[in-house]
Design a protein around this motif. Structure first.
Motif, PDB file in Angstrom:
ATOM      1  N   ASP A 193       0.835  -1.207   0.000  1.00 22.19           N
ATOM      2  CA  ASP A 193       0.000   0.000   0.000  1.00 22.19           C
ATOM      3  C   ASP A 193       0.865   1.250   0.000  1.00 22.19           C
ATOM      4  O   ASP A 193       0.571   2.220  -0.702  1.00 22.19           O
ATOM      5  N   GLU A 223       0.098   4.789 -14.209  1.00 27.33           N
ATOM      6  CA  GLU A 223       0.113   4.858 -12.747  1.00 27.33           C
ATOM      7  C   GLU A 223      -1.266   5.078 -12.129  1.00 27.33           C
ATOM      8  O   GLU A 223      -1.581   4.465 -11.116  1.00 27.33           O
ATOM      9  N   PHE A 224      -2.054   5.979 -12.703  1.00 33.92           N
ATOM     10  CA  PHE A 224      -3.385   6.239 -12.125  1.00 33.92           C
ATOM     11  C   PHE A 224      -4.406   5.197 -12.591  1.00 33.92           C
ATOM     12  O   PHE A 224      -5.197   4.693 -11.793  1.00 33.92           O
ATOM     13  N   VAL A 267      -9.090   4.859  -4.743  1.00 32.58           N
ATOM     14  CA  VAL A 267      -9.193   3.466  -5.184  1.00 32.58           C
ATOM     15  C   VAL A 267      -8.471   2.549  -4.195  1.00 32.58           C
ATOM     16  O   VAL A 267      -9.003   1.509  -3.779  1.00 32.58           O
ATOM     17  N   HIS A 268      -7.279   2.945  -3.784  1.00 32.45           N
ATOM     18  CA  HIS A 268      -6.518   2.117  -2.821  1.00 32.45           C
ATOM     19  C   HIS A 268      -7.215   2.091  -1.463  1.00 32.45           C
ATOM     20  O   HIS A 268      -7.237   1.044  -0.799  1.00 32.45           O
ATOM     21  N   GLU A 273      -3.647   2.301 -13.816  1.00 30.06           N
ATOM     22  CA  GLU A 273      -3.047   0.972 -13.549  1.00 30.06           C
ATOM     23  C   GLU A 273      -2.941   0.111 -14.809  1.00 30.06           C
ATOM     24  O   GLU A 273      -3.064  -1.106 -14.753  1.00 30.06           O
ATOM     25  N   ALA A 321      -7.046   8.322  -7.489  1.00 31.77           N
ATOM     26  CA  ALA A 321      -6.201   7.122  -7.471  1.00 31.77           C
ATOM     27  C   ALA A 321      -5.987   6.645  -6.033  1.00 31.77           C
ATOM     28  O   ALA A 321      -5.995   5.432  -5.752  1.00 31.77           O
ATOM     29  N   ARG A 322      -5.811   7.591  -5.112  1.00 36.03           N
ATOM     30  CA  ARG A 322      -5.659   7.225  -3.694  1.00 36.03           C
ATOM     31  C   ARG A 322      -6.974   6.676  -3.133  1.00 36.03           C
ATOM     32  O   ARG A 322      -6.971   5.781  -2.275  1.00 36.03           O
ATOM     33  N   GLN A 370      -5.042  12.399  -8.867  1.00 33.35           N
ATOM     34  CA  GLN A 370      -4.195  11.783  -7.852  1.00 33.35           C
ATOM     35  C   GLN A 370      -5.027  11.397  -6.629  1.00 33.35           C
ATOM     36  O   GLN A 370      -4.864  10.320  -6.058  1.00 33.35           O
ATOM     37  N   TRP A 418       2.157  11.977  -9.844  1.00 27.54           N
ATOM     38  CA  TRP A 418       1.472  13.281  -9.788  1.00 27.54           C
ATOM     39  C   TRP A 418       2.492  14.423  -9.818  1.00 27.54           C
ATOM     40  O   TRP A 418       2.328  15.393 -10.582  1.00 27.54           O
ATOM     41  N   ALA A 467       2.424   1.684  -3.387  1.00 28.31           N
ATOM     42  CA  ALA A 467       1.423   2.198  -4.342  1.00 28.31           C
ATOM     43  C   ALA A 467       1.190   3.690  -4.119  1.00 28.31           C
ATOM     44  O   ALA A 467       1.120   4.466  -5.083  1.00 28.31           O
ATOM     45  N   ALA A 468       1.087   4.087  -2.859  1.00 25.79           N
ATOM     46  CA  ALA A 468       0.869   5.512  -2.544  1.00 25.79           C
ATOM     47  C   ALA A 468       2.051   6.356  -3.009  1.00 25.79           C
ATOM     48  O   ALA A 468       1.874   7.455  -3.540  1.00 25.79           O
ATOM     49  N   ILE A 474       1.903   6.771  -6.801  1.00 27.06           N
ATOM     50  CA  ILE A 474       0.874   7.741  -7.199  1.00 27.06           C
ATOM     51  C   ILE A 474       1.377   9.165  -6.969  1.00 27.06           C
ATOM     52  O   ILE A 474       1.249  10.034  -7.838  1.00 27.06           O
TER      53      ILE A 474
END
Lengths: 93, 199
Positions: free
Chosen positions: A4, A61-62, B86-87, A64, B83-84, B80, A15, A7-8, A11
């Motif tokens: 997690d 990235e956004f 979604v997680h 996927e 996208a966060r 952005q 950005w 992944a963060a 992202i």
């Protein structure tokens, strides 16, 4: 949890990179502009390349796309490649 | 009994590598179709630009690059946050999903306000849809994109409503909404390059 966090981080990095590309392309287009608004192939190719890189970041990235099934990855990346090459070819005519 | 479409979806969506795609398969079909349509718009724009490059360059010089750049960053930031979200949805953190989608929607609304402000500035200076071919494309392309932004805000509203109702499909819903919103972002970054920056 590590996944997690990774992944963060991805992202956030995507950005920041996309925002940096946006500011860079706007600055390049502004500082190279003249009062006569002359055409510039170099600037045009550069800003198109920066725009394509941003679109690639969003797709990969956004959205996927980088971990999507092959057919979807090929469709999305193929669309972007064909479109950008098409725009460049039409611009250079 | 499975239909041919179900079998196609099963093989293409679940049968390879990562086993799944983010969001709903039908949303991806819609998104890919929309990308192709916008791709055609870009090609038509470039063909017309090829015939009158001086006029397109001169008219482009009247656009407000500052607002457009700001709007690009607003939309990227909104993407952005989505996208966060979604997680967060995958982790079952509904509170974070609601917060992030609300923030993303707020930035989407800010995009609309800035875009309308930009239009008002252009129109007040005498540049309208019939002014010339460049401005016809400018208002049409940014207008169609703005309709997509408004639809995205509506989708965010549906997603928030479904999460509040405790929908069992909340992860898929958030992923599908995110897929649509990111498509709106992809189209904008290319519009930004072609309409505002191409020299």
């Amino acid at each position: 949890m590590d996944t997690d966090r990774t992944a963060a981080r991805r992202i956030t990095a995507a950005w920041l990179a996309a925002c940096a590309l946006t500011v860079t392309s706007a600055v390049v287009a502004t500082v190279t502009d003249s009062a006569e608004h002359e055409a510039s192939t170099l600037v045009s190719i550069l800003v198109l390349g920066l725009g394509a890189a941003k679109a690639w970041l969003i797709l990969d990235e956004f959205m996927e796309i980088r971990v999507a099934p092959t057919w979807l990855r090929a469709a999305a990346r193929g669309w972007l490649a064909v479109l950008v090459v098409g725009i460049v070819v039409l611009y250079l005519q | 009994m499975n239909t041919l479409w179900d079998r196609f979806e099963g093989v293409m969506v679940r049968g390879e590598e990562d086993d799944r795609i983010a969001g709903d398969f039908n949303m991806w079909v819609f998104v890919l179709g929309d990308l192709v349509i916008f791709g055609a718009y870009f090609v038509v724009f470039m063909v017309h630009r090829f015939h009158e490059p001086e006029l397109f360059r001169a008219s482009q010089g009247h656009l407000n690059l500052l607002i457009a750049t700001l709007n690009t960053i607003v939309l990227l930031t909104s993407s952005q946050l989505v996208a966060r979200a979604v997680h967060a949805a995958r982790q079952g953190d509904d509170a974070a999903v609601r917060r992030l989608i609300t923030q993303a929607g707020g930035l989407g609304a800010l995009f609309v306000v800035l875009k309308v402000t930009e239009w008002v500035i252009e129109i007040s200076r005498g540049y309208t849809l019939p002014s010339d071919e460049f401005f016809m494309f400018y208002f049409c392309l940014t207008g169609v994109h703005l309709l997509h932004v408004l639809l995205g805000l509506l989708i965010f509203g549906v997603v928030l409503h479904e999460i509040r109702q405790g929908s069992g499909r909340r992860v898929t819903l958030v992923e599908a909404g995110a897929t649509y919103w990111h498509m709106v972002d992809v189209i904008w970054v290319l519009l930004f390059a072609v309409l505002y920056l191409l020299r």
